[in-house]
Every structure is written in structure tokens, then in C-alpha cells.
Motif scaffolding. Structure first.
Motif, PDB file in Angstrom:
ATOM      1  N   GLU A 367       0.868  -1.223  -0.402  1.00  0.00           N
ATOM      2  CA  GLU A 367       0.014  -0.162   0.001  1.00  0.00           C
ATOM      3  C   GLU A 367       0.700   1.388   0.193  1.00  0.00           C
ATOM      4  N   GLY A 368       2.338   1.352   0.238  1.00  0.00           N
ATOM      5  CA  GLY A 368       2.912   2.377   0.350  1.00  0.00           C
ATOM      6  C   GLY A 368       4.019   2.382  -0.831  1.00  0.00           C
ATOM      7  N   TYR A 369       4.391   1.502  -1.038  1.00  0.00           N
ATOM      8  CA  TYR A 369       5.769   0.921  -1.955  1.00  0.00           C
ATOM      9  C   TYR A 369       4.918   0.876  -3.518  1.00  0.00           C
ATOM     10  N   HIS A 370       5.581   0.844  -4.245  1.00  0.00           N
ATOM     11  CA  HIS A 370       5.876   0.256  -5.776  1.00  0.00           C
ATOM     12  C   HIS A 370       6.437  -1.109  -5.770  1.00  0.00           C
ATOM     13  N   LEU A 371       5.840  -1.995  -6.296  1.00  0.00           N
ATOM     14  CA  LEU A 371       5.996  -3.109  -6.704  1.00  0.00           C
ATOM     15  C   LEU A 371       6.063  -4.128  -7.859  1.00  0.00           C
ATOM     16  N   PRO A 372       7.113  -3.954  -8.257  1.00  0.00           N
ATOM     17  CA  PRO A 372       7.092  -4.313 -10.302  1.00  0.00           C
ATOM     18  C   PRO A 372       7.141  -5.170 -10.807  1.00  0.00           C
ATOM     19  N   LEU A 395      17.342   5.740  -1.388  1.00  0.00           N
ATOM     20  CA  LEU A 395      17.561   6.633   0.079  1.00  0.00           C
ATOM     21  C   LEU A 395      18.507   7.261   0.760  1.00  0.00           C
ATOM     22  N   ASP A 396      16.931   7.951   0.325  1.00  0.00           N
ATOM     23  CA  ASP A 396      16.035   9.144   1.759  1.00  0.00           C
ATOM     24  C   ASP A 396      15.137   8.058   3.064  1.00  0.00           C
ATOM     25  N   VAL A 397      14.762   7.672   1.892  1.00  0.00           N
ATOM     26  CA  VAL A 397      14.063   6.522   2.756  1.00  0.00           C
ATOM     27  C   VAL A 397      14.939   5.511   3.862  1.00  0.00           C
ATOM     28  N   ALA A 398      16.111   4.738   2.652  1.00  0.00           N
ATOM     29  CA  ALA A 398      16.665   4.747   3.676  1.00  0.00           C
ATOM     30  C   ALA A 398      17.915   5.047   4.781  1.00  0.00           C
ATOM     31  N   LYS A 399      17.693   6.245   4.847  1.00  0.00           N
ATOM     32  CA  LYS A 399      18.431   7.310   5.416  1.00  0.00           C
ATOM     33  C   LYS A 399      17.375   7.176   6.597  1.00  0.00           C
ATOM     34  N   ARG A 400      16.573   7.850   6.126  1.00  0.00           N
ATOM     35  CA  ARG A 400      14.878   8.212   7.274  1.00  0.00           C
ATOM     36  C   ARG A 400      14.648   6.712   8.143  1.00  0.00           C
ATOM     37  N   LEU A 401      15.270   5.573   7.698  1.00  0.00           N
ATOM     38  CA  LEU A 401      15.143   4.253   8.528  1.00  0.00           C
ATOM     39  C   LEU A 401      15.753   3.991   9.386  1.00  0.00           C
ATOM     40  N   PHE A 437       8.637  -2.876  11.869  1.00  0.00           N
ATOM     41  CA  PHE A 437       9.579  -2.101  10.713  1.00  0.00           C
ATOM     42  C   PHE A 437       8.363  -1.959   9.761  1.00  0.00           C
ATOM     43  N   CYS A 438       7.304  -2.554   9.201  1.00  0.00           N
ATOM     44  CA  CYS A 438       6.633  -2.369   8.369  1.00  0.00           C
ATOM     45  C   CYS A 438       5.543  -0.998   8.269  1.00  0.00           C
ATOM     46  N   ASP A 439       5.412  -1.084  10.151  1.00  0.00           N
ATOM     47  CA  ASP A 439       4.735   0.238  10.372  1.00  0.00           C
ATOM     48  C   ASP A 439       5.879   1.942  10.654  1.00  0.00           C
ATOM     49  N   ALA A 440       7.542   1.498  10.518  1.00  0.00           N
ATOM     50  CA  ALA A 440       7.876   2.447   9.989  1.00  0.00           C
ATOM     51  C   ALA A 440       8.221   2.125   8.870  1.00  0.00           C
ATOM     52  N   MET A 441       8.295   1.972   7.764  1.00  0.00           N
ATOM     53  CA  MET A 441       8.314   1.723   6.578  1.00  0.00           C
ATOM     54  C   MET A 441       7.045   2.733   6.283  1.00  0.00           C
ATOM     55  N   LEU A 442       6.227   2.611   6.315  1.00  0.00           N
ATOM     56  CA  LEU A 442       4.220   2.848   6.332  1.00  0.00           C
ATOM     57  C   LEU A 442       4.777   4.064   6.191  1.00  0.00           C
ATOM     58  N   ILE A 444       6.727   6.502   7.253  1.00  0.00           N
ATOM     59  CA  ILE A 444       8.119   7.304   5.897  1.00  0.00           C
ATOM     60  C   ILE A 444       7.679   7.182   5.033  1.00  0.00           C
ATOM     61  N   ALA A 445       6.871   6.307   4.170  1.00  0.00           N
ATOM     62  CA  ALA A 445       6.046   6.768   3.638  1.00  0.00           C
ATOM     63  C   ALA A 445       4.803   8.279   3.338  1.00  0.00           C
ATOM     64  N   LYS A 446       4.476   8.028   4.939  1.00  0.00           N
ATOM     65  CA  LYS A 446       3.191   9.041   4.662  1.00  0.00           C
ATOM     66  C   LYS A 446       4.172   9.899   4.761  1.00  0.00           C
ATOM     67  N   GLU A 447       5.364  10.565   5.280  1.00  0.00           N
ATOM     68  CA  GLU A 447       6.212  11.643   5.414  1.00  0.00           C
ATOM     69  C   GLU A 447       7.220  12.153   4.082  1.00  0.00           C
ATOM     70  N   ALA A 448       6.766  10.881   3.159  1.00  0.00           N
ATOM     71  CA  ALA A 448       7.368  11.456   1.897  1.00  0.00           C
ATOM     72  C   ALA A 448       5.945  12.620   1.398  1.00  0.00           C
TER      73      ALA A 448
END
Length: 482
Positions: A367-372, A395-401, A437-442, A444-448
Motif C-alpha cells: 500500500e505504500g511502495y511500488h511493487l515492480p 536513499l532517503d527512505v533508507a536514511k530515515r529508517l 518494521f512495516c509500521d516504520a516503512m509506512l 516514512i512513505a507518509k512523511e514523503a
């Protein structure tokens, strides 16, 4: 919720900056033999400004540095294609048993029967797990196992009178494969995939100049190569061999065997699949397994059994030694203990849980990231940054994580996916850990979307802020200057 660095953060100066003339961290007893000095030509000059420290300075320095480390004993390590699973401590205890930890590699065979029996059994267990006829334990790491495998391929072709010098490598193969093929003396021919390799693509490139196809299965997208059996048949029919990178074997244990698929050669990563120390915890071990026709060419010597006795033996057709001795024994011992403690049922369950965990992460993050690729994932899943707004990137996602207290996943690999985010949770992580972990990733997607500058300036809660990686690569400072 932010769970990253907070509270007491121990900083640390260089040893040179701790130094004070006259400090000393040791006390040696008086000599009870005549003093002897090395000849002057063998002695280097004194290091100007060499640090002088007390014992407490040294202990605190290295203890503080140790708190900066992050590893599988610290927390979740989601690096894709790396299988950073927890290393059970019972295996560490087994590797430290005095009769095994202290055996010298030059011990005569008749005095090393226990060690040789373990190696013989490990060879047999790896062969059974993978479906190969023979296994050599000698390679010291996965990359050397790859090289050993490709040297075996070359030796087999030369024994047949073939002068084949091309190796086909798909764009979804493991990243070290092109370098390995080149180092073994082959010319690399890259071929395209459609997420998985197609029979038509291999057929279009399979000429009488091709020595082998190097394939990773599951590949670096976390997808099973569904056409692998037909592809192996095609390559064999045209006189070639098939090498499989064993980096992702953790997705197959107890479910499928590469040897049964038609694979001719494969290396194992004991530090990945069989829970021996990874990364800085090495050394590694990269055994290589082969089909019966290729067995005489394996690096040697290997352990053979004569009645009730074990001994080291090689063959005249062997590609030779890769190490001075017989492989990294302590790492083999850890893998042996892991396999024996898990058993066939446990190994299969580990694979099932690894696949389940990867697909759980996939389902939560879609729901937060593109799945190719829509194909069902196995042990790992690859997303991309395509749908991130406001010029935010992988890279921004990785640094924010890092601010959320997690080691970033593998990024920008595989190259076939632009802006790749590659996650492999392994079987050792709980649903609680994966949810956090998934909560953090999601988040970050909202912070973007709502606060992109936060991502672009991340990490903000660490001892050191984001580095200029271009300057670090082009103008590195590799030594301290007072």
C-alpha cells in the motif's frame, strides 16, 4: 513511533586524541633470560606520535566503540539477498569445544578422525540437501565457492576438448557472478529476463561458444525461476553446463533441490543458509557441490571414508587447492551443528517461515511502495521508489529508517529495478518485529507526502548526520592527521 537513538549516546575520540606522554596500559615481569633484539634492518622506525594510554583508556575506548555496532544480535537486519538470520549460540558452543577448536590443520589423519568424520558427514548432508553427487568444503567464502565452481566448469570443458569461453548471466543473477566468470577466464554475455528467465532468451544466446549459464534461483527479485528445468535441458543439449548461485538456498530447503532441477554446479553460503556468523563475524565458508560427471574436478583434497577410517584425498583431475589447508573448519562446525539440531523437518520449516515472513512484509508494504513484479515472492521482496512523491528516493527512505532504529534494507540492487528496495526478513523474525518494521516503512512513505524535507535531511537522530558520499568516495580520508 520513533524508536531510534535517544538518551545517552557515547561519543568517542581517536586513540591518538586520548594519548598522553608517559601513560602505559601494561606491566611486564622482569626478564629471566638474556635480552635479545631483532637485527636493525628487520625493525621498522618508531611511529611518530604513537598513542600512549592507560589500561582504562584502552578498555573504555573499545567498549564504547562496541556500542556503535549493529548486527543480528542487536536487531532486525533486513538486507535482501544476504539472509541475515540469527546465529544460535549453541552452535558457537560446539565450535569452541577444545578437542575441535584446538585441532591443528596439519594434524595427521589418524589423529584427527573426529574432525574428519564431521567434515565427511557435512559433505554428505550438503549433498543430500542440494541433490548433488559430491561436495568440496574447501572454498573459504561464497565468492571463492563461485570461483571454484566456474573453475570446475572450465576444467570439465577442457577435459572434453572444448574451447568454450562465453558465460550467459541474466540481469537477475547475483551481483558477484559477472566478476567470478571473468576471473575464471570467461567472457560475460548479459541476457535479459522478464522477472524470470525465459526459455526463448536462453535459446537465442546458446551457441557452441557458450560454456555455461550462471543463474540464481530464486533470483535476486525473490522469484523462483519457473522455467529452470527446461532451461537446463536446453543448455545441456547444446553442450553447456548450468551453474546456480546458492545465495538464496534458504528459500528451498526441504522443498526443492537444485541438483534435481538439472543444475550442474552450485556453491553454498554457510553463513547465510546455515546460520554461521555473517559479515564482520566471519570468516566465511563456501562449499561447492557438483553433479557426478564433475566430481573429479572439485578442489581438493576432500574427506573420504575407508572402512571405519577417514582420510583426505584428491584426484589427478582436480582444479587443485584453493587454500593452504582444508577450509574454515570452525564455520563448517557451526553449520554442522545447525543442520543436526534442526533436522530435515526443522530446515524445511525454516524455509516455510522465511517465505511466509517475506510475503507478510510484501502484503503490508504494497500500500505504500511500488511493487515492480506481480509474481509471488519467495524469501525476499523487491519494491521501488517509483511512487514516492516530492522528489523523495530510495536513499532517503533508507536514511530515515535509521532514525526509526532499523538497519536499512539493501538498496539500488538488483539493477533491473530502478530505485530498488530489497527486503529479506528471514525465518528468525517474529510477527511483532515485522509489524514494527512495516509500521516504520509506512510512516516514512507518509512523511514523503507531508514532510519530505525530513526524509531528505535524515538521519537526524544519529551521532553523525548524512555524509557527502560522493566526496567520501572521491576524496577519502584514510588516515588520521594530527
Amino acid at each position: 513511533m520513533i524508536v531510534g537513538t535517544s538518551g545517552l549516546v557515547l561519543n568517542e575520540k581517536l586513540l591518538f586524541e586520548h594519548s598522553d606522554a608517559g601513560r602505559k596500559g601494561y606491566s611486564l615481569p622482569a626478564l629471566d633470560v638474556p635480552a635479545a633484539m631483532l637485527p636493525a634492518p628487520l625493525c621498522r622506525e618508531e611511529i611518530a606520535g604513537f598513542p600512549e594510554l592507560s589500561e582504562v583508556d584502552v578498555v573504555r575506548h573499545f567498549t564504547r566503540l562496541s556500542t556503535w555496532n549493529y548486527g543480528v544480535d542487536s536487531g532486525f537486519y533486513p538486507l535482501g539477498s544476504c539472509t541475515m538470520k540469527y546465529n544460535p549460540k549453541v552452535n558457537e558452543l560446539a565450535a569452541r569445544l577444545p578437542g575441535l577448536a584446538d585441532v591443528h590443520p596439519a594434524t595427521p589423519d589418524h589423529l584427527a578422525q573426529g574432525a574428519l568424520a564431521m567434515m565427511f558427514d557435512l559433505q554428505a548432508m550438503l549433498a543430500e540437501i542440494s541433490g548433488f553427487a559430491a561436495v568440496s568444503l574447501q572454498p573459504a567464502a561464497g565468492a571463492q565457492g563461485e570461483l571454484a565452481g566456474m573453475l570446475v566448469v572450465r576444467a570439465w570443458h577442457e577435459a572434453q576438448g572444448n574451447n568454450r569461453r562465453k558465460v550467459l548471466i541474466p540481469d537477475t543473477a547475483h551481483g558477484t557472478n559477472p566478476a567470478t566468470a571473468a576471473l575464471a577466464g570467461f567472457d560475460v554475455v548479459p541476457i535479459a529476463s522478464e522477472g524470470v528467465l525465459t526459455l526463448a532468451e536462453v535459446e537465442a544466446h546458446m551457441t557452441d561458444e557458450v560454456a555455461a549459464l550462471m543463474v540464481t534461483n530464486p533470483n535476486t527479485l525473490g522469484l523462483f525461476e519457473t522455467n529452470i528445468a527446461a532451461i537446463c535441458e536446453l543448455v545441456h543439449a547444446r553442450g553447456g553446463l548450468v551453474y546456480c548461485d546458492g545465495a538464496n538456498l534458504n528459500a528451498l530447503l526441504g522443498i526443492a533441490r537444485p541438483g534435481d532441477m538439472g543444475i550442474d554446479v552450485m556453491h553454498f553460503n554457510l553463513h547465510k543458509t546455515f546460520a554461521t556468523p555473517h559479515g564482520g563475524g566471519g570468516p566465511g565458508s563456501g562449499p561447492v557441490g557438483v553433479s557426478a560427471a564433475l566430481a573429479p574436478f572439485l578442489p581438493g583434497p576432500s574427506v573420504v571414508q575407508d572402512g571405519a577410517q577417514y582420510r583426505l584425498a584428491g584426484t589427478s583431475e582436480s582444479v587443485g587447492r584453493l587454500l593452504a589447508f582444508h577450509g574454515n573448519f570452525g564455520i563448517m562446525l557451526r553449520a554442522f551443528a545447525y543442520i543436526r539440531s534442526m533436522g530435515a523437518t526443522g530446515l524445511k520449516h525454516a524455509t516455510q517461515m522465511a517465505v511466509l515472513n517475506a510475503n507478510y512484509v510484501r502484503a503490508r508494504l504494497e500500500e505504500g511502495y511500488h511493487l515492480p513484479y506481480a509474481n509471488r515472492s519467495l524469501h525476499e521482496v523487491v519494491f521501488s521508489d517509483r511512487d514516492l512523491p516530492n522528489d523523495c528516493h530510495t536513499l532517503d527512505v533508507a536514511k530515515r529508517l535509521i532514525d526509526y532504529g532499523y538497519h536499512p534494507p539493501t538498496i539500488y540492487f538488483p539493477l533491473v529495478v530502478k530505485g530498488a528496495i530489497m527486503i529479506e526478513p528471514t525465518e528468525t523474525e517474529s510477527q511483532e518485529t515485522l509489524d514494527e518494521f512495516c509500521d516504520a516503512m509506512l510512516a516514512i512513505a507518509k512523511e514523503a507526502q507531508g514532510n519530505p524535507e525530513l526524509l531528505k535531511n535524515a538521519p537526524v537522530r544519529t551521532r553523525t548526520r548524512r555524509l557527502d558520499e560522493t566526496a567520501a568516495a572521491r576524496q577519502p580520508r584514510l588516515r588520521w592527521e594530527g
